[in-house]
Design an enzyme around this catalytic site. Sequence first.
Site, PDB file in Angstrom:
ATOM      1  N   HIS A 121       2.659   7.460  -0.081  1.00 44.37           N
ATOM      2  CA  HIS A 121       3.053   6.126   0.393  1.00 44.37           C
ATOM      3  C   HIS A 121       3.226   6.200   1.909  1.00 44.37           C
ATOM      4  O   HIS A 121       3.679   7.214   2.444  1.00 44.37           O
ATOM      5  CB  HIS A 121       4.356   5.695  -0.280  1.00 44.37           C
ATOM      6  CG  HIS A 121       4.702   4.268  -0.005  1.00 44.37           C
ATOM      7  ND1 HIS A 121       5.255   3.865   1.193  1.00 44.37           N
ATOM      8  CD2 HIS A 121       4.541   3.142  -0.738  1.00 44.37           C
ATOM      9  CE1 HIS A 121       5.431   2.556   1.162  1.00 44.37           C
ATOM     10  NE2 HIS A 121       5.002   2.087  -0.001  1.00 44.37           N
TER      11      HIS A 121
ATOM     12  N   GLU B  18      -3.141   0.433   0.741  1.00 47.53           N
ATOM     13  CA  GLU B  18      -1.935  -0.175   1.288  1.00 47.53           C
ATOM     14  C   GLU B  18      -1.999  -0.188   2.811  1.00 47.53           C
ATOM     15  O   GLU B  18      -1.552   0.764   3.467  1.00 47.53           O
ATOM     16  CB  GLU B  18      -0.710   0.633   0.839  1.00 47.53           C
ATOM     17  CG  GLU B  18      -0.507   0.618  -0.667  1.00 47.53           C
ATOM     18  CD  GLU B  18       0.959   0.459  -0.989  1.00 47.53           C
ATOM     19  OE1 GLU B  18       1.281  -0.458  -1.748  1.00 47.53           O
ATOM     20  OE2 GLU B  18       1.777   1.208  -0.447  1.00 47.53           O
TER      21      GLU B  18
HETATM   22  P1  PGA Z   1       5.681  -4.822  -0.248  1.00 43.76           P
HETATM   23  O1  PGA Z   1       5.660  -3.224  -0.362  1.00 43.76           O
HETATM   24  O2  PGA Z   1       5.122  -5.372  -1.535  1.00 43.76           O
HETATM   25  O3  PGA Z   1       7.134  -5.138  -0.068  1.00 43.76           O
HETATM   26  O4  PGA Z   1       4.853  -5.187   0.926  1.00 43.76           O
HETATM   27  C1  PGA Z   1       4.554  -2.552  -0.843  1.00 43.76           C
HETATM   28  C2  PGA Z   1       4.839  -1.101  -0.895  1.00 43.76           C
HETATM   29  O5  PGA Z   1       5.909  -0.659  -0.453  1.00 43.76           O
HETATM   30  O6  PGA Z   1       3.989  -0.343  -1.374  1.00 43.76           O
END
Ligand code: PGA
Length: 242
Positions: free
Chosen positions: A86, A153
């Site tokens: 992440h 992401e």
């Molecule tokens: P969010 O976070 O949906 O709050 O943008 C996504 C994540 O932390 O992977």
Amino acid sequence: MNGNPAMVKAWAEEFRELLRTTNNEQRTTIICPPAPLIPLLKTELADLPIQLGGQDCSEHKHGAYTGETSADLLYSLGAEFVIVGHSERRQYHDETNEIVRAKASQAIASGLTPIICVGETAEQRDNGETEAVLREQVKNSIPQEGNFLLAYEPVWAIGSGNVPTLAEIKNAHETIISATTKQTGLALADISVLYGGSVKPENAAEIMKIAGVSGVLVGGASLKAEEFFKIAAAVSSQRSVN
Ligand code: PGA
């Protein structure tokens, strides 16, 4: 690093109530809480079609690594998945692609399916480096063997309320899928890439319609049972692409 036992209990109760009101066929739903909350969630959600995962695991199997949580331990607590790489781990804990790969390999060896996150920063995006960054991350973060999921992401979209255009998401997923195919030889049908970054009930269905998007990874909106339920319903209403 959100939630506590009281929140988990209230969340599970509300989610159960919402599920009861729908006949929607559920797509796979996975919740990845902080590790100490996994046993409680497992008990609270025992009768619901929800699987559990960790938010991170150690790159080591076990031993003197104070503060770390092993993939073996996550598995024994009832997790089936674990998020690795992440951006908050990459950013605040200096996790390199090589560390992410070691974590993914430990996860697989422990019987977990890693969810491997990749994504460019705002600066990399502004410099037109998105495709190169994604290719590099995929090449060096995915393990040699075993099942895994990927998550695109974009760092700048996480928690910001900003979402890439549908075309940008499509391009990024195409890049990730083609880099994964090149690296592993896997067939398209065996590659799943989730989209994560400011997913909300209002945008989940349109994101799911994009070719190459297999699901969504939800952060902030998952903390409210109703928001998460609406996203799960929107996702379930879309035909599976792969
Ligand atoms: P969010 O976070 O949906 O709050 O943008 C996504 C994540 O932390 O992977």
